[in-house]
Design a protein around this motif. Structure first.
Motif, PDB file in Angstrom:
ATOM      1  N   UNK A  99      32.548  30.707  27.486  1.00 30.81           N
ATOM      2  CA  UNK A  99      32.431  30.349  25.946  1.00 30.81           C
ATOM      3  C   UNK A  99      31.296  30.957  25.018  1.00 30.81           C
ATOM      4  N   UNK A 100      30.656  30.308  24.152  1.00 36.21           N
ATOM      5  CA  UNK A 100      29.422  31.028  23.834  1.00 36.21           C
ATOM      6  C   UNK A 100      28.329  30.006  23.988  1.00 36.21           C
ATOM      7  N   UNK A 101      28.643  28.911  24.833  1.00 36.08           N
ATOM      8  CA  UNK A 101      27.659  27.859  25.248  1.00 36.08           C
ATOM      9  C   UNK A 101      27.270  28.201  26.059  1.00 36.08           C
ATOM     10  N   UNK A 102      28.063  29.208  26.966  1.00 35.82           N
ATOM     11  CA  UNK A 102      27.697  29.778  28.608  1.00 35.82           C
ATOM     12  C   UNK A 102      28.222  29.645  29.254  1.00 35.82           C
ATOM     13  N   UNK A 123      41.558  26.173  30.501  1.00 33.21           N
ATOM     14  CA  UNK A 123      40.720  25.583  29.709  1.00 33.21           C
ATOM     15  C   UNK A 123      39.741  24.807  30.720  1.00 33.21           C
ATOM     16  N   UNK A 124      40.062  24.883  31.790  1.00 31.29           N
ATOM     17  CA  UNK A 124      39.855  24.010  33.060  1.00 31.29           C
ATOM     18  C   UNK A 124      37.442  24.575  32.843  1.00 31.29           C
ATOM     19  N   UNK A 125      37.227  23.721  33.088  1.00 33.59           N
ATOM     20  CA  UNK A 125      36.055  25.020  32.951  1.00 33.59           C
ATOM     21  C   UNK A 125      35.185  24.686  35.032  1.00 33.59           C
ATOM     22  N   UNK A 126      35.160  26.346  34.532  1.00 33.07           N
ATOM     23  CA  UNK A 126      34.520  26.771  36.040  1.00 33.07           C
ATOM     24  C   UNK A 126      33.037  25.846  36.605  1.00 33.07           C
ATOM     25  N   UNK A 135      27.954  28.026  35.160  1.00 32.31           N
ATOM     26  CA  UNK A 135      27.165  28.050  33.915  1.00 32.31           C
ATOM     27  C   UNK A 135      26.478  28.911  33.438  1.00 32.31           C
ATOM     28  N   UNK A 136      25.947  30.046  32.804  1.00 33.65           N
ATOM     29  CA  UNK A 136      25.331  30.930  31.732  1.00 33.65           C
ATOM     30  C   UNK A 136      24.995  31.940  33.101  1.00 33.65           C
ATOM     31  N   UNK A 137      25.738  32.251  34.014  1.00 31.49           N
ATOM     32  CA  UNK A 137      26.211  33.794  34.537  1.00 31.49           C
ATOM     33  C   UNK A 137      26.371  34.848  34.075  1.00 31.49           C
ATOM     34  N   UNK A 138      26.167  35.601  34.113  1.00 32.98           N
ATOM     35  CA  UNK A 138      27.268  36.787  33.516  1.00 32.98           C
ATOM     36  C   UNK A 138      28.799  36.617  34.022  1.00 32.98           C
TER      37      UNK A 138
END
Length: 373
Positions: A99-102, A123-126, A135-138
């Motif tokens: 997502x755009x927010x990482x 659509x679930x967030x991992x 989050x925040x990782x490539x």
């Protein structure tokens, strides 16, 4: 027409997931998570296995001589590439995007896979993989952890612990990796009001994709249209992308590209279905060979593109053998659409830009083109 130049992040080298386009007899592009972007040697480069596709990695081009897409692969990684060329991979059946927010979210879940037999949904967030936050990782790194490369567990039967945000609650579960066959082409008939046709979802251009798309087009009822879904398509064998273009074109130019300054041409085979209404769905996950196909159908006036701007990966890499079986890739050129538009760093802008789920609009456009029964 192309939009403004866009920053294209680069995937990490030697990181258990690939995001590359290669030329050496065939062009290939890859992106996979828990599967693997595939490549072979001696003229058979990487292809994205279908399942677990990723979005963007990090940009460490400065560490690689300014070559944003250059990378080095071990002999073991290339063995995985070989299997993925045939659409086979070891993983859990998740496709991912950033997502755009990482944050990292599930783009798709493969039917019949370990993930497909769980509660996980698109659509679930991992949140984490084996305890490491996502989050925040490539995406490439998250993909590598899903596959098991970080822990040396990239084998069928090994467990992977996942935490996800699912329907407002945290879902924690352990899946076991399996050897899966990627479903590169899925065709389903649909009807929406007076609009009827076939939706052909192409997840990646593995071997045989072009033949399967042509068969799906032939099986579509007379007078009905085709909705070609390239959303999240991370690329693959460009020969298969050209074969897919041949299902809708009667010969002619698909793309041009250069290798060390010498222009080459990719052409469709004659005899495709040129009369059936065609709408192509694209988004920011449509990459490389997927962009080549979308750009060709748009430039040739064969299809209406609906969705959001594509990723912008249009460079050509060439593999080179290294001692010990490793393989290095170096960028040698760029490809262009039939009208001469560059794709690399720009992407393809659809004819109708839609925020969010573009499929209902795409079906409406198909109906307006005469797709119905």
């Amino acid at each position: 027409m192309s939009g403004p130049a866009r920053y294209v992040p680069r995937r990490r080298a030697r990181c258990g997931a690939a995001l590359t386009l290669v030329f050496a007899g065939v062009l290939v592009t890859g992106a996979a998570a828990g599967s693997w972007s595939a490549a072979g040697r001696h003229g058979v480069p990487p292809v994205p296995a279908a399942g677990e596709v990723l979005g963007a990695g990090t940009d460490d081009a400065g560490r690689h001589g300014g070559d944003r897409w250059g990378a080095v692969y071990s002999a073991e990684e290339y063995q995985g590439f070989q299997r993925a060329l045939d659409g086979a991979y070891v993983g859990v059946g998740l496709s991912l995007r950033s997502r755009g927010d990482g944050r990292i979210e599930v783009a798709d879940v493969q039917r019949g896979s370990p993930a497909g037999r769980s509660e996980i949904a698109a659509g679930d967030e991992l949140l984490s993989v084996d305890g490491a936050g996502a989050a925040g990782r490539p995406v490439t790194e998250v993909v590598s952890r899903l596959r098991g490369d970080y822990a040396g567990t990239a084998r069928a039967g090994t467990p992977v612990r996942l935490a996800l945000r699912h329907g407002g609650r945290t879902l924690r579960l352990t899946l076991r990796r399996e050897r899966l066959s990627a479903q590169s082409v899925v065709a389903d008939r649909f009807r929406a009001g007076r609009t009827a046709g076939t939706k052909i979802k192409v997840g990646a251009f593995t071997r045989g994709t072009g033949v399967r798309v042509r068969q799906a087009v032939r099986e579509t009822a007379p007078g009905e249209g085709v909705l070609l879904d390239l959303r999240g398509n991370s690329g693959g064998l460009v020969t298969e992308a050209v074969g897919t273009a041949s299902a809708f074109l009667d010969g002619g130019l698909v793309a041009t590209y250069d290798v060390h300054g010498r222009e080459r041409v990719l052409r469709a085979a004659p005899g495709g279905d040129t009369g059936r209404p065609l709408v192509v769905l694209v988004d920011g996950g449509t990459m490389s060979a997927g962009e080549l196909l979308a750009g060709a159908l748009q430039d040739r006036g064969r299809a209406v593109l609906v969705g959001s701007r594509t990723f912008g990966k249009g460079s050509v890499q060439m593999p080179r053998d290294l001692p010990g079986g490793a393989v290095a890739e170096q960028t040698v050129g760029r490809y262009r659409t039939p009208s001469g538009r560059p794709v690399d760093g720009r992407g393809i802008t659809p004819d109708l830009e839609v925020e969010g789920d573009a499929e209902p609009r795409a079906r409406a456009v198909l109906g307006g083109l005469g797709g119905g029964s």
